[in-house]
Design a protein around this motif. Sequence first.
Motif, short mmCIF file in Angstrom:
data_model
loop_
_atom_site.label_atom_id
_atom_site.label_comp_id
_atom_site.label_asym_id
_atom_site.label_seq_id
_atom_site.Cartn_x
_atom_site.Cartn_y
_atom_site.Cartn_z
N ASP A 416 0.85 -1.19 0.00
CA ASP A 416 0.00 0.00 0.00
C ASP A 416 0.89 1.25 0.00
OD1 ASP A 416 -1.83 1.98 0.32
OD2 ASP A 416 -2.77 1.16 2.12
N LEU A 417 1.24 1.74 -1.18
CA LEU A 417 2.16 2.86 -1.29
C LEU A 417 1.58 4.14 -0.70
CD1 LEU A 417 3.63 2.27 -4.87
CD2 LEU A 417 4.52 1.53 -2.66
N GLU A 418 0.25 4.29 -0.77
CA GLU A 418 -0.37 5.47 -0.19
C GLU A 418 -0.18 5.49 1.33
OE1 GLU A 418 -2.41 9.00 0.42
OE2 GLU A 418 -1.44 8.14 -1.34
N ALA A 419 -0.19 4.33 1.94
CA ALA A 419 0.02 4.26 3.39
C ALA A 419 1.42 4.73 3.77
CB ALA A 419 -0.21 2.82 3.88
N TYR A 420 2.40 4.41 2.93
CA TYR A 420 3.76 4.88 3.18
C TYR A 420 3.80 6.41 3.16
CZ TYR A 420 5.61 0.16 2.18
OH TYR A 420 5.89 -1.18 2.21
N SER A 421 3.16 6.98 2.14
CA SER A 421 3.17 8.44 1.99
C SER A 421 2.44 9.11 3.15
CB SER A 421 2.51 8.83 0.66
OG SER A 421 3.27 8.34 -0.43
N GLN A 422 1.33 8.51 3.58
CA GLN A 422 0.59 9.09 4.70
C GLN A 422 1.41 9.06 5.99
OE1 GLN A 422 -2.17 10.69 4.88
NE2 GLN A 422 -3.00 10.39 2.82
N LEU A 423 2.13 7.96 6.20
CA LEU A 423 2.95 7.86 7.41
C LEU A 423 4.05 8.92 7.41
CD1 LEU A 423 4.09 4.68 9.18
CD2 LEU A 423 5.82 6.39 8.64
N LEU A 424 4.52 9.28 6.20
CA LEU A 424 5.59 10.27 6.09
C LEU A 424 5.06 11.70 6.08
CD1 LEU A 424 7.85 8.47 3.46
CD2 LEU A 424 8.27 8.70 5.91
N ARG A 425 3.77 11.86 6.40
CA ARG A 425 3.21 13.21 6.48
C ARG A 425 3.91 14.02 7.59
NH1 ARG A 425 -1.32 15.76 4.87
NH2 ARG A 425 -2.02 13.88 3.81
N ASP A 426 4.27 13.32 8.67
CA ASP A 426 4.97 13.97 9.77
C ASP A 426 6.39 14.32 9.35
OD1 ASP A 426 5.49 14.70 12.59
OD2 ASP A 426 6.82 12.96 12.51
N GLU A 427 6.77 15.58 9.52
CA GLU A 427 8.07 16.04 9.02
C GLU A 427 9.24 15.36 9.70
OE1 GLU A 427 10.60 20.16 8.27
OE2 GLU A 427 8.61 20.24 9.17
N VAL A 706 5.25 35.23 15.73
CA VAL A 706 4.60 33.94 15.48
C VAL A 706 5.25 33.24 14.29
CG1 VAL A 706 2.45 32.84 14.75
CG2 VAL A 706 2.40 34.61 16.52
N GLU A 707 5.63 34.01 13.25
CA GLU A 707 6.30 33.40 12.10
C GLU A 707 7.64 32.79 12.50
OE1 GLU A 707 5.18 32.83 8.96
OE2 GLU A 707 3.31 33.45 9.92
N VAL A 708 8.35 33.49 13.37
CA VAL A 708 9.63 32.94 13.88
C VAL A 708 9.38 31.68 14.69
CG1 VAL A 708 11.48 33.36 15.52
CG2 VAL A 708 10.94 35.08 13.82
N ALA A 709 8.34 31.71 15.53
CA ALA A 709 8.00 30.53 16.36
C ALA A 709 7.71 29.32 15.49
CB ALA A 709 6.81 30.86 17.24
N LYS A 710 7.06 29.56 14.35
CA LYS A 710 6.75 28.45 13.43
C LYS A 710 8.02 27.79 12.92
CE LYS A 710 2.31 30.23 11.69
NZ LYS A 710 1.57 30.74 10.51
N LYS A 711 9.09 28.57 12.79
CA LYS A 711 10.36 28.00 12.31
C LYS A 711 11.08 27.21 13.41
CE LYS A 711 10.32 30.07 8.22
NZ LYS A 711 9.05 30.80 8.33
N TRP A 712 11.04 27.74 14.64
CA TRP A 712 11.78 27.10 15.72
C TRP A 712 11.03 25.92 16.34
CZ3 TRP A 712 16.74 27.64 16.61
CH2 TRP A 712 17.39 28.82 16.25
N LEU A 713 9.74 26.05 16.52
CA LEU A 713 8.98 25.04 17.26
C LEU A 713 8.27 24.12 16.28
CD1 LEU A 713 7.51 27.39 20.02
CD2 LEU A 713 9.58 25.99 20.12
N ARG A 714 9.03 23.18 15.73
CA ARG A 714 8.47 22.27 14.72
C ARG A 714 9.03 20.88 14.89
NH1 ARG A 714 10.43 25.14 9.27
NH2 ARG A 714 9.85 23.19 8.33
#
Length: 714
Positions: A416-427, A706-714
């Motif tokens: 199930d290749l779509e399942a692989y892609s979905q699992l990799l949604r998390d950065e 907030v834009e800076v926080a988006k870069k650091w807290l990920r």
Amino acid sequence: MLTKYFMSEMAHLHPQVVIVTDRIELDSQIHNTFNHSRLKAARATSGKNLVDLIHKKNADIITSLVHKFDTASKNHAVVKSKNVFVLVDESHRTQYGELNVQMQRALPNACFIAMTGTPLMKAEKNTATKFGGIILPVYTVNQAIADKAVLPLLYEGRVVPQQVNESSIDSYFEMVCEPLSDYERADLKKKFNRSDVINQGEQRIYTIAWDISLHYKKNWQNTGFKAQLVCPKKLVAIRYKKILDEIGIISTEVLISSPDDREGEDTAYGETSDTIKSFWKKMMDEHGTPKKYEDNLISRFKNSDKPEVIIVVDKLLTGFDEPKNAVMYLDRSLKDHSLFQAVARVNRVSEGKDFGYIIDYYGVLKELNDAITLYGEYEPSEIEGTMTDVREEIDKLPQRHSEVWNIFKAIANKKDLEAYSQLLRDEITRQLFYEKLAAFARSMKVALSSMTFFRNNSDEEIKRYKEDLTLFLNLRGAVQKRYSDAVDYKHYEAQIQKLMDAHIQSGKVEIITKLVNIFNEKEFAEEVEKVVGKAAKADTIASRTAKHITENMDMDPAFYKKFSQLLKETIAAYEQGRIDEVEYLKKVMQLKEDVLSHTDSDIPKELHDNNPAKAYFGISIECYKRIDTENRRLKEVAKETALAFDEIICSTVLHEGDPVIDWQSKTNLINPMKLRMEDYLIDVIKREREIPMTFDDMDLLIDQSVEVAKKWLR
């Protein structure tokens, strides 16, 4: 000489010598040479024919292309004779990958002897390790020059000063890239910010084309001697020809591979342009086939007055021998054995030719010095320490293979290749996948070039490794595109190249390294020190620091803007003679350390271990200075703001110390958080600290934080 030794001293064993090359022209040349001897020579026409010639002892000398061994090992009985001696030419090119393994499979008991002027020294590609050691004494290039077998090389470094109109490029860049996200925009800017991309601007090519035309006319035209121009990629080669033809002083031809081949360095964009396709069609219409195109141009270069200069990317940089080839104009990055092989194209002996000439527009002096140090006076004892047993790398393969699969252990249906892609949604998971896959691919590359791997693993196991690697590489490409980890550059290539052509001005070519014999150790070392001295080291550090600043600007705008300005001021001070090269080096090294450690003496000590808070502090103090220029307590107020914002943001977006997944896109988290930040600014900063902020000021400060926080807290 080796063949003569085998055939005379071991005649009682009835030896056979197989000479292996990787070029048809050389294979034919060697065969014809032995055909004029008393020995019986034959050319292998196929893998089957190669095996038959050895089994039936139909020839004393057999010449073969290395590619014939693929079918020889797969489809025919192996040759078990111990009286076969295999002489491998240019072994630094032919002996890595599966072809080498197939050769050993076809001739398991043969004696293999490799010949190369530039043995590879890398751990995963080490020619001496591959063949079990070095045969002494070594015949170095310095000895060859002393014997007058080759000519010494004269090197001259030239540079094209370039002035970048930063504000124009930046503003137009933002418009061109408006559809991209912040991450994609930064990634694209990083690709086009490299010197090898900037060096491909039209004005720079035009300037160098004129310099080459005048240099060749003054020194070589009508002498019978020819030149090569080496470019970084096909499109640049075609651009050079177009401009050189317009200038009209010298005659040129371009020799490149087909549009399907990725020739030259990795570029920021991979699509073949219409210009390349159009040029290739023109060549095929004129010559018929790629082989005839190459053969015809080489023949013209060798036997006709025109072309005087042949323009190449990767073609003719190894194994091309034309004594009349006297000067190489170099405008691309080369290093190690590739550089040494390339410059050796112009050191062949010819009547009336005292030297080969290297005119370097790219700046490979340091790399050339390193290559000469390695190959000019080659000491095997110095190299032995760099050799590593490839078995160590192969032993890591099963573990690295398992580590990639382990990422997907939760997926029940492995098809199930779509399942692989979905699992990799998390950065974070995606980055882990990229890292583990890269390690697995490295081990596979080494394994596939080793006979040990093929002996210790069944064909089914090897097939599984290959199929899994293909699966994961395809998956990586798909998820990079799906989650915008890689930008589709082809849409932006033409527009950004036009920006560079329009807004990067090139000055007159300057000579920075006088003509010097690269094998005159003392003189060449002096020239290297001039270019690779303290100022050059400082320039290198400064350029890398500037690149780091550009790539990380969004992480802490105030901090990186400040250090970008400090770096520019330091460079200007050196260029204007206000500081010497010792002070210049000292200052840029300190700036580099401060930038990499994210350290600024203006930042309060309470924030030193909190990078997001440092960024909020920088944004805050910039904002407050615009609003209240007379207030002397702004640093303290900015510190309070940074700590307050940090507490509000962390309490909103962190759960048990980790960021909430995809919080950056969740308005139900962000909007209430912004309201809390606004309340703080109104109640504390405006009313208590009496900073006269407007609501627009507050919105700007909050949005930037907030834009800076988006870069650091990920």
